[in-house]
Design a protein around this motif. Structure first.
Motif, PDB file in Angstrom:
ATOM      1  N   ALA A 159       3.278 -11.434   3.494  1.00 41.32           N
ATOM      2  CA  ALA A 159       3.952 -10.317   4.157  1.00 41.32           C
ATOM      3  C   ALA A 159       3.856  -9.038   3.326  1.00 41.32           C
ATOM      4  CB  ALA A 159       5.413 -10.667   4.416  1.00 41.32           C
ATOM      5  N   GLY A 160       4.020  -9.152   2.000  1.00 35.97           N
ATOM      6  CA  GLY A 160       3.951  -7.964   1.151  1.00 35.97           C
ATOM      7  C   GLY A 160       2.607  -7.264   1.233  1.00 35.97           C
ATOM      8  N   ARG A 161       1.528  -8.027   1.237  1.00 31.98           N
ATOM      9  CA  ARG A 161       0.186  -7.433   1.324  1.00 31.98           C
ATOM     10  C   ARG A 161      -0.090  -6.850   2.715  1.00 31.98           C
ATOM     11  NH1 ARG A 161       0.281 -11.166  -2.562  1.00 31.98           N
ATOM     12  NH2 ARG A 161      -1.009 -10.814  -4.429  1.00 31.98           N
ATOM     13  N   LEU A 162       0.418  -7.526   3.727  1.00 32.54           N
ATOM     14  CA  LEU A 162       0.266  -6.984   5.080  1.00 32.54           C
ATOM     15  C   LEU A 162       1.071  -5.700   5.255  1.00 32.54           C
ATOM     16  CD1 LEU A 162       0.404 -10.216   7.288  1.00 32.54           C
ATOM     17  CD2 LEU A 162      -1.597  -8.798   6.760  1.00 32.54           C
ATOM     18  N   VAL A 163       2.203  -5.601   4.576  1.00 33.88           N
ATOM     19  CA  VAL A 163       3.004  -4.383   4.640  1.00 33.88           C
ATOM     20  C   VAL A 163       2.234  -3.209   4.038  1.00 33.88           C
ATOM     21  CG1 VAL A 163       5.028  -3.242   3.627  1.00 33.88           C
ATOM     22  CG2 VAL A 163       5.275  -5.462   4.741  1.00 33.88           C
ATOM     23  N   VAL A 164       1.541  -3.449   2.921  1.00 33.73           N
ATOM     24  CA  VAL A 164       0.740  -2.386   2.297  1.00 33.73           C
ATOM     25  C   VAL A 164      -0.298  -1.863   3.286  1.00 33.73           C
ATOM     26  CG1 VAL A 164      -0.888  -1.829   0.454  1.00 33.73           C
ATOM     27  CG2 VAL A 164       1.074  -3.284  -0.029  1.00 33.73           C
ATOM     28  N   TRP A 165      -1.025  -2.774   3.919  1.00 35.51           N
ATOM     29  CA  TRP A 165      -2.065  -2.364   4.873  1.00 35.51           C
ATOM     30  C   TRP A 165      -1.441  -1.678   6.086  1.00 35.51           C
ATOM     31  CZ3 TRP A 165      -3.387  -3.087   9.939  1.00 35.51           C
ATOM     32  CH2 TRP A 165      -4.693  -2.745  10.304  1.00 35.51           C
ATOM     33  N   ASP A 180       9.107  -6.369   9.243  1.00 33.14           N
ATOM     34  CA  ASP A 180       9.809  -5.238   9.850  1.00 33.14           C
ATOM     35  C   ASP A 180      10.868  -4.664   8.915  1.00 33.14           C
ATOM     36  OD1 ASP A 180      11.921  -7.027  10.069  1.00 33.14           O
ATOM     37  OD2 ASP A 180      11.783  -7.244  12.240  1.00 33.14           O
ATOM     38  N   GLY A 181      11.601  -5.557   8.221  1.00 30.61           N
ATOM     39  CA  GLY A 181      12.602  -5.073   7.279  1.00 30.61           C
ATOM     40  C   GLY A 181      11.977  -4.372   6.086  1.00 30.61           C
ATOM     41  N   LYS A 182      10.841  -4.884   5.631  1.00 31.10           N
ATOM     42  CA  LYS A 182      10.173  -4.269   4.484  1.00 31.10           C
ATOM     43  C   LYS A 182       9.634  -2.882   4.844  1.00 31.10           C
ATOM     44  CE  LYS A 182       8.707  -8.748   2.581  1.00 31.10           C
ATOM     45  NZ  LYS A 182       9.886  -8.932   1.768  1.00 31.10           N
ATOM     46  N   ILE A 183       9.046  -2.765   6.025  1.00 28.73           N
ATOM     47  CA  ILE A 183       8.549  -1.459   6.483  1.00 28.73           C
ATOM     48  C   ILE A 183       9.704  -0.470   6.602  1.00 28.73           C
ATOM     49  CG2 ILE A 183       7.593  -0.224   8.465  1.00 28.73           C
ATOM     50  CD1 ILE A 183       5.394  -1.531   7.028  1.00 28.73           C
ATOM     51  N   ALA A 184      10.827  -0.937   7.151  1.00 31.61           N
ATOM     52  CA  ALA A 184      11.994  -0.071   7.320  1.00 31.61           C
ATOM     53  C   ALA A 184      12.500   0.426   5.973  1.00 31.61           C
ATOM     54  CB  ALA A 184      13.095  -0.817   8.067  1.00 31.61           C
ATOM     55  N   PHE A 240       1.096   3.832  -0.331  1.00 31.94           N
ATOM     56  CA  PHE A 240       1.933   2.749  -0.833  1.00 31.94           C
ATOM     57  C   PHE A 240       1.078   1.700  -1.531  1.00 31.94           C
ATOM     58  CE2 PHE A 240       4.111   4.330   3.035  1.00 31.94           C
ATOM     59  CZ  PHE A 240       5.277   4.794   2.445  1.00 31.94           C
ATOM     60  N   THR A 241       1.613   1.125  -2.588  1.00 33.57           N
ATOM     61  CA  THR A 241       0.917   0.075  -3.325  1.00 33.57           C
ATOM     62  C   THR A 241       1.704  -1.228  -3.216  1.00 33.57           C
ATOM     63  OG1 THR A 241       2.088   0.514  -5.398  1.00 33.57           O
ATOM     64  CG2 THR A 241       0.064   1.789  -4.965  1.00 33.57           C
ATOM     65  N   PHE A 242       1.036  -2.326  -3.540  1.00 30.58           N
ATOM     66  CA  PHE A 242       1.703  -3.632  -3.495  1.00 30.58           C
ATOM     67  C   PHE A 242       2.850  -3.680  -4.493  1.00 30.58           C
ATOM     68  CE2 PHE A 242       1.659  -8.297  -4.629  1.00 30.58           C
ATOM     69  CZ  PHE A 242       2.324  -8.685  -3.475  1.00 30.58           C
ATOM     70  N   ALA A 243       2.632  -3.076  -5.667  1.00 27.94           N
ATOM     71  CA  ALA A 243       3.700  -3.046  -6.675  1.00 27.94           C
ATOM     72  C   ALA A 243       4.917  -2.282  -6.142  1.00 27.94           C
ATOM     73  CB  ALA A 243       3.191  -2.398  -7.955  1.00 27.94           C
ATOM     74  N   GLN A 244       4.671  -1.217  -5.406  1.00 23.01           N
ATOM     75  CA  GLN A 244       5.774  -0.442  -4.841  1.00 23.01           C
ATOM     76  C   GLN A 244       6.506  -1.238  -3.765  1.00 23.01           C
ATOM     77  OE1 GLN A 244       4.521   3.270  -3.117  1.00 23.01           O
ATOM     78  NE2 GLN A 244       6.610   3.978  -2.727  1.00 23.01           N
ATOM     79  N   VAL A 245       5.744  -1.956  -2.962  1.00 23.47           N
ATOM     80  CA  VAL A 245       6.352  -2.793  -1.922  1.00 23.47           C
ATOM     81  C   VAL A 245       7.258  -3.835  -2.565  1.00 23.47           C
ATOM     82  CG1 VAL A 245       5.879  -4.548  -0.164  1.00 23.47           C
ATOM     83  CG2 VAL A 245       4.545  -2.429  -0.210  1.00 23.47           C
ATOM     84  N   LYS A 246       6.787  -4.487  -3.634  1.00 24.50           N
ATOM     85  CA  LYS A 246       7.591  -5.494  -4.318  1.00 24.50           C
ATOM     86  C   LYS A 246       8.846  -4.869  -4.910  1.00 24.50           C
ATOM     87  CE  LYS A 246       5.139  -7.797  -7.208  1.00 24.50           C
ATOM     88  NZ  LYS A 246       4.309  -8.705  -8.036  1.00 24.50           N
ATOM     89  N   GLU A 247       8.707  -3.702  -5.498  1.00 28.45           N
ATOM     90  CA  GLU A 247       9.828  -3.048  -6.155  1.00 28.45           C
ATOM     91  C   GLU A 247      10.890  -2.580  -5.161  1.00 28.45           C
ATOM     92  OE1 GLU A 247      12.273  -1.401  -9.066  1.00 28.45           O
ATOM     93  OE2 GLU A 247      10.536  -2.712  -9.316  1.00 28.45           O
ATOM     94  N   GLU A 248      10.454  -2.050  -4.017  1.00 24.04           N
ATOM     95  CA  GLU A 248      11.383  -1.397  -3.102  1.00 24.04           C
ATOM     96  C   GLU A 248      11.828  -2.261  -1.928  1.00 24.04           C
ATOM     97  OE1 GLU A 248       9.973   2.411  -1.822  1.00 24.04           O
ATOM     98  OE2 GLU A 248       9.393   3.051  -3.841  1.00 24.04           O
TER      99      GLU A 248
END
Length: 312
Positions: A30-36, A94-98, A4-12
């Motif tokens: 939060a977005g960067r922590l989600v990537v890691w 948690d919502g972003k990971i889900a 997963f990339t940060f751009a993908q996290v932002k998009e999705e």
């Protein structure tokens, strides 16, 4: 190679519109922590929710510590504010990971909601009652139930506004025979219902004036026009308010906790009133449009004036 990339996290995972506190003060971290987290761990959304709850518990303990620990003071309140903000960061994660991994569940949504309410209630009560115990100022005891009342009110009002709007949209779609629109309808997050605005209609003229310009400017930055929602209410009370103990270094005041609490209640009440006003205007448009559809015979077998509002 990272999955997963940060751009993908932002998009999705980023919402098209969100609270300004989340957009500017939470999502960048939060977005960067989600990537890691998504690439390097197997942490689940429910585990993140639990982690947010634990941080919230420590935040509440910090808020009440000045009343329990000899010599305790402003450092505890600052630590409590930091922990509460970090707990909200985890709660957003948690919502972003889900959404990113497709691991969300109906039960997980319930757990997230309940933990949110318990965390906020515990922390704000610990802060206000703790300050009453330290200062002896009864105003903290007066503010406490008022804060809880408005927190409950905005959740009840938000869910009812969302339910009413969806009901009107569904009724109009059924009367117009718009199957595509009906198929695309689903339960909406009350926090996403902005300020009760009616959905755009293809035949409606482009809005003009000061508010549409401000709204469009905010939406370009993903900020919803409902500028003081439940998120800002919680953050002002559990982050901004305790941080105001720092004014003790420059003014005779001990803190601005009570003024911040009063401001938060008034700001939330104002935007809830705007929400209700816009809903009232939308119901008037709905009734007019419903009568037009019934009069035009858009519904086979429906007599003009028949009640298709679907009221309970």
């Amino acid at each position: 190679m990272p999955r997963f990339t940060f751009a993908q996290v932002k998009e999705e995972t980023y919402k098209a519109k969100d609270a300004w506190w989340t957009v500017f003060l939470v999502d960048p971290l939060a977005g960067r922590l989600v990537v890691w987290t998504a690439n390097r761990t197997g942490v689940t959304p429910n585990q993140l929710t639990l982690g947010a709850g634990i941080l919230g518990l420590f935040s509440a303990l910090c808020f009440v510590a000045p009343a329990l620990v000899a010599g305790g003071g402003w450092p505890w309140l600052l630590l409590g504010a930091l922990l509460f903000h970090l707990s909200f960061v985890l709660d957003c994660m948690d919502g972003k990971i889900a959404r990113l991994k497709g691991t969300g569940s109906v039960f997980g949504t319930w757990v997230d909601f309940v933990f949110d309410r318990i965390r906020f209630f515990g922390c704000v009560m610990a802060l206000l009652i703790g300050q009453w115990a330290v200062t002896g100022n009864a105003a903290y005891l007066v503010v406490a139930p008022v804060v809880v009342f408005f927190d409950l009110l905005r959740y009840l009002n938000g869910s009812q506004v969302a339910k009413t709007r969806r009901g009107m949209q569904q009724t109009l779609a059924e009367l117009a025979g718009d199957t595509d629109r009906l198929a695309g309808m689903g339960d909406a997050d009350p926090e996403d219902d902005e300020m009760g605005e009616a959905p755009d209609r293809p035949d409606a003229p482009a809005p003009t004036g000061f508010y549409p310009r401000v709204r469009d400017m905010l939406l370009r930055h993903r900020v919803r026009p409902h500028l003081f929602s439940g998120i800002e209410f919680e953050m002002f009370l559990c982050v901004v308010a305790p941080v105001t103990v720092l004014v003790a270094f420059v003014t005779p005041l001990n803190s601005l906790i009570i003024p911040v609490a009063v401001f938060s209640v008034l700001a939330l009440a104002f935007f809830e009133c705007v929400l209700v006003l816009r809903l009232w205007k939308e119901t008037r448009r709905f009734e007019k449009r419903r009568r037009e559809l019934l009069a035009s015979g858009a519904v086979p077998g429906a007599a003009p004036g028949a009640d298709a509002s679907g009221g309970s």
